[in-house]
Every structure is written in C-alpha cells, then in structure tokens.
Design a protein around this motif. Structure first.
Motif, PDB file in Angstrom:
ATOM      1  N   GLY A 173      43.738  33.991  37.568  1.00  0.00           N
ATOM      2  CA  GLY A 173      43.712  35.087  36.512  1.00  0.00           C
ATOM      3  C   GLY A 173      42.445  34.095  35.237  1.00  0.00           C
ATOM      4  O   GLY A 173      42.020  35.170  34.599  1.00  0.00           O
ATOM      5  N   GLU A 174      42.743  33.248  35.266  1.00  0.00           N
ATOM      6  CA  GLU A 174      41.678  32.562  34.791  1.00  0.00           C
ATOM      7  C   GLU A 174      40.753  33.146  34.776  1.00  0.00           C
ATOM      8  O   GLU A 174      38.994  33.151  34.128  1.00  0.00           O
ATOM      9  CB  GLU A 174      41.770  31.152  33.869  1.00  0.00           C
ATOM     10  N   HIS A 175      39.939  32.413  36.303  1.00  0.00           N
ATOM     11  CA  HIS A 175      38.991  33.356  36.934  1.00  0.00           C
ATOM     12  C   HIS A 175      38.444  34.745  36.830  1.00  0.00           C
ATOM     13  O   HIS A 175      37.900  35.084  36.200  1.00  0.00           O
ATOM     14  CB  HIS A 175      39.001  33.508  38.190  1.00  0.00           C
ATOM     15  N   GLU A 176      39.413  35.816  36.277  1.00  0.00           N
ATOM     16  CA  GLU A 176      39.266  37.227  35.860  1.00  0.00           C
ATOM     17  C   GLU A 176      38.998  37.451  34.321  1.00  0.00           C
ATOM     18  O   GLU A 176      38.289  38.191  33.987  1.00  0.00           O
ATOM     19  CB  GLU A 176      40.085  38.106  36.483  1.00  0.00           C
ATOM     20  N   ALA A 199      47.230  29.478  42.189  1.00  0.00           N
ATOM     21  CA  ALA A 199      46.316  30.331  42.930  1.00  0.00           C
ATOM     22  C   ALA A 199      45.931  31.531  41.982  1.00  0.00           C
ATOM     23  O   ALA A 199      45.220  31.778  41.652  1.00  0.00           O
ATOM     24  CB  ALA A 199      45.887  29.923  44.379  1.00  0.00           C
ATOM     25  N   GLU A 200      48.002  31.706  41.866  1.00  0.00           N
ATOM     26  CA  GLU A 200      47.439  33.335  40.379  1.00  0.00           C
ATOM     27  C   GLU A 200      47.027  32.660  38.768  1.00  0.00           C
ATOM     28  O   GLU A 200      46.533  33.461  38.682  1.00  0.00           O
ATOM     29  CB  GLU A 200      49.159  33.409  41.011  1.00  0.00           C
ATOM     30  N   THR A 201      47.652  31.561  38.767  1.00  0.00           N
ATOM     31  CA  THR A 201      47.418  31.097  37.619  1.00  0.00           C
ATOM     32  C   THR A 201      45.614  30.985  37.352  1.00  0.00           C
ATOM     33  O   THR A 201      45.263  31.441  36.486  1.00  0.00           O
ATOM     34  CB  THR A 201      48.307  29.738  37.375  1.00  0.00           C
ATOM     35  N   GLU A 213      36.374  20.327  45.555  1.00  0.00           N
ATOM     36  CA  GLU A 213      35.823  21.268  44.297  1.00  0.00           C
ATOM     37  C   GLU A 213      36.710  22.697  44.776  1.00  0.00           C
ATOM     38  O   GLU A 213      35.918  23.585  45.446  1.00  0.00           O
ATOM     39  CB  GLU A 213      34.665  22.004  44.241  1.00  0.00           C
ATOM     40  N   LEU A 214      37.375  22.886  43.219  1.00  0.00           N
ATOM     41  CA  LEU A 214      37.720  24.229  43.062  1.00  0.00           C
ATOM     42  C   LEU A 214      37.066  25.437  42.891  1.00  0.00           C
ATOM     43  O   LEU A 214      35.839  25.254  42.139  1.00  0.00           O
ATOM     44  CB  LEU A 214      39.524  23.956  42.358  1.00  0.00           C
ATOM     45  N   PRO A 215      37.148  26.652  43.205  1.00  0.00           N
ATOM     46  CA  PRO A 215      36.494  27.868  43.043  1.00  0.00           C
ATOM     47  C   PRO A 215      36.463  28.258  41.094  1.00  0.00           C
ATOM     48  O   PRO A 215      37.802  27.744  41.072  1.00  0.00           O
ATOM     49  CB  PRO A 215      36.839  28.793  43.375  1.00  0.00           C
ATOM     50  N   TRP A 229      39.345  35.263  47.196  1.00  0.00           N
ATOM     51  CA  TRP A 229      39.887  34.028  46.395  1.00  0.00           C
ATOM     52  C   TRP A 229      40.945  33.307  46.404  1.00  0.00           C
ATOM     53  O   TRP A 229      40.652  31.484  46.620  1.00  0.00           O
ATOM     54  CB  TRP A 229      39.457  35.151  45.205  1.00  0.00           C
ATOM     55  N   TYR A 230      42.650  33.402  46.832  1.00  0.00           N
ATOM     56  CA  TYR A 230      43.446  32.571  47.058  1.00  0.00           C
ATOM     57  C   TYR A 230      42.699  31.766  47.808  1.00  0.00           C
ATOM     58  O   TYR A 230      43.236  30.613  47.784  1.00  0.00           O
ATOM     59  CB  TYR A 230      44.296  33.711  46.803  1.00  0.00           C
ATOM     60  N   ALA A 231      42.135  32.122  49.057  1.00  0.00           N
ATOM     61  CA  ALA A 231      42.588  31.329  50.562  1.00  0.00           C
ATOM     62  C   ALA A 231      41.706  30.155  49.567  1.00  0.00           C
ATOM     63  O   ALA A 231      41.676  28.712  50.196  1.00  0.00           O
ATOM     64  CB  ALA A 231      42.333  32.212  51.521  1.00  0.00           C
TER      65      ALA A 231
END
Length: 217
Positions: free
Chosen positions: A185-188, A180-182, A214-216, A201-203
């Motif tokens: 990071g791409e999301h930001e 989720a962290e990785t 579907e992943l956010p 967002w992690y949750a």
C-alpha cells in the motif's frame, strides 16, 4: 555481522529434539499438551525408562522429557526460545489457557531477556521501532523450566538458506501476507498508481523478509 563456514558439512545436522528435566512426567505431559503441543510419543519400559515427546505448533524441533533421561535438576532448563510472529497474540493465547506469563517486554541492556521478571533491564512494552528480535514474553512450566517467546518477522541475513522459503504455519503465512499488503500500500502511494503486478511484488517482499535482504520499495 554474519559468518559462513568455509567447510560446510555435506551431511545435514538437523536439531529435532531437546531434552528438558522434569520432576513429574505426567504433570509435564498434561501441561504441554494443554498448550496444544502435539503429543508424538509416550513410551515406558520395564527398566524404568520413559520418554515423552511433544512438539510446539509449527516447530520443526520437539522437546522430550521422562525418567532416566537426564541428570539435570528439574526446572534447570532456562532461556528456551520459541519464535513467534506476534508476541502479544501468543501471550493472549497462553493467558486464555491459564498459563501465567510476563508482560510483553524488551531488553534495555544486553541479556536482560534472560533475567527474572522484574529485573532491571527488562522494560515493559515492545522493542524500539517494533523490529524483529527485540520483543519478548516469558513463561514457565510447572517445574520452572523457562520459555522465552521472541517476536521475529524479518530475519537477519544468512539465517535461512537462499534456496528455502518456508512458513511454519498458516498463521505465519497470513501474517507475512498482511505485512506485504501494508508495505505494498505504501509502495502504491509512492508510485501514485495501481500496481497490476502486485502478486510478484508480494512474493519479492516476502522472500526478502524471510532471508533478511533489502525489502522492495
């Protein structure tokens, strides 16, 4: 493609133990407990019946073996799945315990993961794009009962009840948080700004990953 039964039973049927055939109960017990599998029971009776139960770390299902339990030939239980979040890490742990394993491999043709090591269709290395369900490691117990480690991080839809989100171990939870962290990071990077509501967002990411939705972004 997934299907949902139209007449789902009202009583849960939980698979909690599978019997495997062994020739020497004590040898099998020593092997599995040496892997760190929890010893749940070892009961012997005057009529010759004996049952040993051990449970793999993080597993809701146990295995049982003993005497007078099955007519199956020792070593005939093959293709028993153990789901892991990191196939290579699981392999290294087994090697450190002195267990002979296959290399990490993927199936280049359907069903190749069930074939012997060295068979055609078993290709060295992780599955294409590192996707879930595609990467494997195999090992056997002293009798030859075969175990298949399968790497799964994102479930196919319908594999987990929508009301449930659980992790089998702290290591699995930590792995999900790292993924989720990785992804976050791409999301930001895409949004160009810091996401102050990153816990939500992690949750959402971890729930979607578990349920195969579907992943956010």
């Amino acid at each position: 493609m997934t299907t949902q039964p139209s007449n789902r039973p009202s009583v849960d049927l939980k698979l909690e133990a599978v019997v495997i055939p062994v020739a020497d109960v004590d040898v099998a017990k020593d092997f599995y407990t040496s892997l760190g599998w929890r010893l749940d029971a070892d009961f012997a009776f005057d009529n010759g019946f004996r049952v040993v139960q051990v449970t793999p770390p993080g597993s809701p299902c146990s295995i049982q073996f003993g005497t007078n339990m099955t007519s199956a030939a020792p070593g005939s239980a093959q293709g028993n799945y153990l789901i892991v979040s990191d196939a290579e890490a699981a392999r290294q742990e087994l090697l450190a315990l002195g267990v002979k394993t296959s290399e990490v491999f993927h199936a280049d043709e359907p069903g190749a993961q069930f074939q012997p090591e060295g068979a055609s269709g078993r290709v060295s290395g992780r599955g294409p794009d590192g996707g879930s369900y595609r990467t494997f490691v195999t090992f056997s117990d002293p009798d030859g009962n075969g175990w298949l480690l399968q790497e799964v991080t994102t479930r196919l839809p319908g594999r987990i009840e929508s009301a449930e989100t659980t992790y089998a171990s702290a290591a699995d939870l930590a792995g999900a948080m790292k993924r989720a962290e990785t992804a976050h990071g791409e999301h930001e990077k895409r949004t160009g700004e810091r996401d102050e509501d990153w816990p939500a967002w992690y949750a959402a990411y971890m729930l979607a990953e578990q349920h195969g939705t579907e992943l956010p972004l």
